[in-house]
Design a protein around this motif. Structure first.
Motif, mmCIF file in Angstrom:
data_model
loop_
_atom_site.group_PDB
_atom_site.id
_atom_site.type_symbol
_atom_site.label_atom_id
_atom_site.label_comp_id
_atom_site.label_asym_id
_atom_site.label_seq_id
_atom_site.Cartn_x
_atom_site.Cartn_y
_atom_site.Cartn_z
ATOM 1 N N GLY A 15 1.556 9.566 0.244
ATOM 2 C CA GLY A 15 2.123 10.319 -0.199
ATOM 3 C C GLY A 15 3.083 10.763 -0.794
ATOM 4 O O GLY A 15 3.067 11.432 -2.591
ATOM 5 N N SER A 17 6.687 9.006 -3.843
ATOM 6 C CA SER A 17 6.924 8.285 -4.891
ATOM 7 C C SER A 17 7.176 7.432 -5.333
ATOM 8 O O SER A 17 8.319 7.915 -4.535
ATOM 9 C CB SER A 17 6.814 9.545 -6.149
ATOM 10 N N VAL A 62 -5.288 2.459 -9.614
ATOM 11 C CA VAL A 62 -4.084 2.908 -9.125
ATOM 12 C C VAL A 62 -4.430 4.026 -10.472
ATOM 13 O O VAL A 62 -3.582 4.346 -10.734
ATOM 14 C CB VAL A 62 -3.551 1.945 -9.499
ATOM 15 N N ARG A 65 -2.869 8.109 -11.095
ATOM 16 C CA ARG A 65 -1.692 7.987 -9.633
ATOM 17 C C ARG A 65 -0.791 7.368 -10.567
ATOM 18 O O ARG A 65 0.197 7.419 -9.942
ATOM 19 C CB ARG A 65 -2.539 6.927 -7.944
ATOM 20 N N MET A 81 4.816 5.152 -9.589
ATOM 21 C CA MET A 81 3.735 5.307 -8.590
ATOM 22 C C MET A 81 3.453 6.918 -8.169
ATOM 23 O O MET A 81 4.833 6.865 -6.956
ATOM 24 C CB MET A 81 4.046 3.882 -7.635
ATOM 25 N N ASN A 82 2.560 7.063 -7.951
ATOM 26 C CA ASN A 82 2.675 8.497 -7.184
ATOM 27 C C ASN A 82 1.409 8.939 -6.282
ATOM 28 O O ASN A 82 0.452 7.377 -6.057
ATOM 29 C CB ASN A 82 2.124 10.089 -8.313
ATOM 30 N N SER A 83 1.367 9.233 -4.998
ATOM 31 C CA SER A 83 0.927 9.913 -4.392
ATOM 32 C C SER A 83 0.113 7.869 -3.828
ATOM 33 O O SER A 83 -1.524 8.119 -3.279
ATOM 34 C CB SER A 83 -0.695 9.776 -4.484
ATOM 35 N N LEU A 84 0.930 7.231 -2.782
ATOM 36 C CA LEU A 84 0.921 5.873 -2.766
ATOM 37 C C LEU A 84 0.468 6.315 -1.155
ATOM 38 O O LEU A 84 0.406 7.058 -0.928
ATOM 39 C CB LEU A 84 2.376 5.849 -2.134
ATOM 40 N N GLN A 85 -0.015 5.247 -1.225
ATOM 41 C CA GLN A 85 -1.600 4.867 0.326
ATOM 42 C C GLN A 85 -0.658 3.130 1.161
ATOM 43 O O GLN A 85 -0.631 2.645 0.038
ATOM 44 C CB GLN A 85 -2.862 5.019 -0.156
ATOM 45 N N ASP A 88 -1.052 0.357 -0.851
ATOM 46 C CA ASP A 88 -0.195 0.236 -2.184
ATOM 47 C C ASP A 88 0.915 -0.928 -2.092
ATOM 48 O O ASP A 88 1.448 -1.554 -2.905
ATOM 49 C CB ASP A 88 -0.170 1.248 -2.670
#
Length: 124
Positions: A15, A17, A62, A65, A81-85, A88
């Motif tokens: 979640g 960045s 992506v 995000r 990069m946002n909302s990283l999982q 990623d």
């Protein structure tokens, strides 16, 4: 010749960045892209930007995000990069090419210049 140096990778929680930077030197080319490679997997297209028009294209995985931008004055390209999982997690590479054909924008082999990569790790 074009030299590319990535920075900004690191460890982030789910979640979170990160913003990756790609510093470019040498001549300016038309296309700058981001790819990533996870252990045991092939290099994957993330996105591309046309330097003069700032037109961008992002992989479906992506979209919504990640965003790509560039700063002409600093000769730098960025990947926000946002909302990283966890998926990623990879080494992220900056790439560049002058003669890229739009239909081949997702093909790593079409890019002539590459950076050394920066590690992004997303922990759950």
């Amino acid at each position: 010749q074009v030299q590319l140096v990535e920075s900004g990778g690191g460890l982030v929680q789910v979640g979170g960045s990160l913003r990756l930077s790609c510093a470019a030197s040498g001549r300016t080319v038309r296309w700058y892209g981001w790819f990533r490679q996870a252990p045991g997997k092939e290099r994957e297209f993330v996105g591309v930007i046309e330097w003069s028009s700032r037109r961008t294209y992002l992989a479906d995985s992506v979209k919504g995000r990640f965003t790509i931008s560039r700063d002409n004055g600093k000769s730098a390209m960025y990947l926000q990069m946002n909302s990283l999982q966890p998926e990623d997690t990879a080494v992220y590479y900056c790439a560049a090419d002058n003669g890229l054909i739009w239909s081949s924008r997702q093909v790593a082999g079409e890019y002539d210049y590459w950076g050394q990569g920066t590690q992004v790790t997303v922990s759950s």
